[in-house]
Write a protein that holds these residues in place. Sequence first.
Motif, PDB file in Angstrom:
ATOM      1  N   TYR A   1      29.995  30.644  30.715  1.00  0.00           N
ATOM      2  CA  TYR A   1      31.412  30.596  30.296  1.00  0.00           C
ATOM      3  C   TYR A   1      32.326  31.237  31.328  1.00  0.00           C
ATOM      4  O   TYR A   1      33.340  30.670  31.716  1.00  0.00           O
ATOM      5  N   TYR A   2      31.961  32.423  31.794  1.00  0.00           N
ATOM      6  CA  TYR A   2      32.841  33.166  32.694  1.00  0.00           C
ATOM      7  C   TYR A   2      32.741  32.682  34.137  1.00  0.00           C
ATOM      8  O   TYR A   2      33.443  33.183  35.003  1.00  0.00           O
ATOM      9  N   SER A   3      31.878  31.718  34.385  1.00  0.00           N
ATOM     10  CA  SER A   3      31.771  31.143  35.728  1.00  0.00           C
ATOM     11  C   SER A   3      32.638  29.904  35.883  1.00  0.00           C
ATOM     12  O   SER A   3      32.742  29.369  36.989  1.00  0.00           O
ATOM     13  N   ARG A   4      33.235  29.451  34.805  1.00  0.00           N
ATOM     14  CA  ARG A   4      34.025  28.221  34.829  1.00  0.00           C
ATOM     15  C   ARG A   4      35.514  28.542  34.935  1.00  0.00           C
ATOM     16  O   ARG A   4      36.037  29.343  34.158  1.00  0.00           O
ATOM     17  N   GLU A   5      36.195  27.902  35.852  1.00  0.00           N
ATOM     18  CA  GLU A   5      37.608  28.224  36.057  1.00  0.00           C
ATOM     19  C   GLU A   5      38.451  27.864  34.840  1.00  0.00           C
ATOM     20  O   GLU A   5      39.456  28.507  34.586  1.00  0.00           O
ATOM     21  N   GLU A   6      38.028  26.893  34.066  1.00  0.00           N
ATOM     22  CA  GLU A   6      38.811  26.504  32.883  1.00  0.00           C
ATOM     23  C   GLU A   6      38.779  27.567  31.788  1.00  0.00           C
ATOM     24  O   GLU A   6      39.533  27.497  30.823  1.00  0.00           O
ATOM     25  N   SER A   7      37.914  28.563  31.941  1.00  0.00           N
ATOM     26  CA  SER A   7      37.857  29.658  30.975  1.00  0.00           C
ATOM     27  C   SER A   7      38.937  30.702  31.213  1.00  0.00           C
ATOM     28  O   SER A   7      39.119  31.596  30.385  1.00  0.00           O
ATOM     29  N   TYR A   8      39.640  30.591  32.334  1.00  0.00           N
ATOM     30  CA  TYR A   8      40.608  31.605  32.731  1.00  0.00           C
ATOM     31  C   TYR A   8      42.034  31.075  32.641  1.00  0.00           C
ATOM     32  O   TYR A   8      42.318  29.977  33.090  1.00  0.00           O
ATOM     33  N   GLY A   9      42.907  31.903  32.077  1.00  0.00           N
ATOM     34  CA  GLY A   9      44.291  31.478  31.919  1.00  0.00           C
ATOM     35  C   GLY A   9      45.252  32.092  32.909  1.00  0.00           C
ATOM     36  O   GLY A   9      46.378  31.624  33.060  1.00  0.00           O
ATOM     37  N   TYR A  10      44.811  33.149  33.582  1.00  0.00           N
ATOM     38  CA  TYR A  10      45.692  33.853  34.510  1.00  0.00           C
ATOM     39  C   TYR A  10      45.065  33.857  35.892  1.00  0.00           C
ATOM     40  O   TYR A  10      43.874  34.174  36.042  1.00  0.00           O
ATOM     41  N   TRP A  11      45.881  33.544  36.889  1.00  0.00           N
ATOM     42  CA  TRP A  11      45.393  33.410  38.258  1.00  0.00           C
ATOM     43  C   TRP A  11      46.328  34.094  39.245  1.00  0.00           C
ATOM     44  O   TRP A  11      47.549  34.090  39.058  1.00  0.00           O
ATOM     45  N   GLY A  12      45.735  34.648  40.289  1.00  0.00           N
ATOM     46  CA  GLY A  12      46.518  35.132  41.400  1.00  0.00           C
ATOM     47  C   GLY A  12      46.807  34.009  42.372  1.00  0.00           C
ATOM     48  O   GLY A  12      46.378  32.868  42.180  1.00  0.00           O
ATOM     49  N   GLN A  13      47.508  34.359  43.439  1.00  0.00           N
ATOM     50  CA  GLN A  13      47.924  33.334  44.410  1.00  0.00           C
ATOM     51  C   GLN A  13      46.871  33.073  45.473  1.00  0.00           C
ATOM     52  O   GLN A  13      46.963  32.095  46.212  1.00  0.00           O
ATOM     53  N   GLY A  14      45.879  33.931  45.558  1.00  0.00           N
ATOM     54  CA  GLY A  14      44.791  33.745  46.508  1.00  0.00           C
ATOM     55  C   GLY A  14      44.992  34.510  47.799  1.00  0.00           C
ATOM     56  O   GLY A  14      46.120  34.795  48.210  1.00  0.00           O
ATOM     57  N   THR A  15      43.881  34.850  48.435  1.00  0.00           N
ATOM     58  CA  THR A  15      43.905  35.508  49.739  1.00  0.00           C
ATOM     59  C   THR A  15      42.818  34.882  50.605  1.00  0.00           C
ATOM     60  O   THR A  15      41.702  34.655  50.153  1.00  0.00           O
ATOM     61  N   GLN A  16      43.169  34.592  51.851  1.00  0.00           N
ATOM     62  CA  GLN A  16      42.244  33.886  52.738  1.00  0.00           C
ATOM     63  C   GLN A  16      41.258  34.849  53.364  1.00  0.00           C
ATOM     64  O   GLN A  16      41.647  35.893  53.901  1.00  0.00           O
TER      65      GLN A  16
END
Length: 129
Positions: A109-124
């Motif tokens: 469950y926690y490995s799937r991105e659809e389980s998460y509702g809040y996201w950061g902008q990302g860092t390269q």
Amino acid sequence: EVQLVESGGGLVQAGGSRRLSCAASGLTFDDYAVGWFRQAPGKEREGVACISSSDGSTIYADSVKGRFIISSAAAKNTMYLQMNSLKPEDTAVYYCAGTPSLGPVSGSYYSREESYGYWGQGTQVTVSS
């Protein structure tokens, strides 16, 4: 408003280490599971690691087990990803994400991105060979 802000990305040589941070506002880590995902060019986003701040349980993708460590500092509402023995294939944009905790993190469950509702902008993160 929930905000997740990643930092710590950059260029690192293969075999080196890097620590990513994810600072959260608008949510309390104790009530959430927080995870790291990454997306390499031309590939789908994949789960890297997740931690439940309430009980400290963690899960890792097989590709990073033994090399990456996820941790959280609840008092600072900050989550970390310590990346060691980096490989060129670790090159990706790394995202932190949050989801209400359902208890200890386990299973898929926690490995799937659809389980998460809040996201950061990302860092390269770029690992040179």
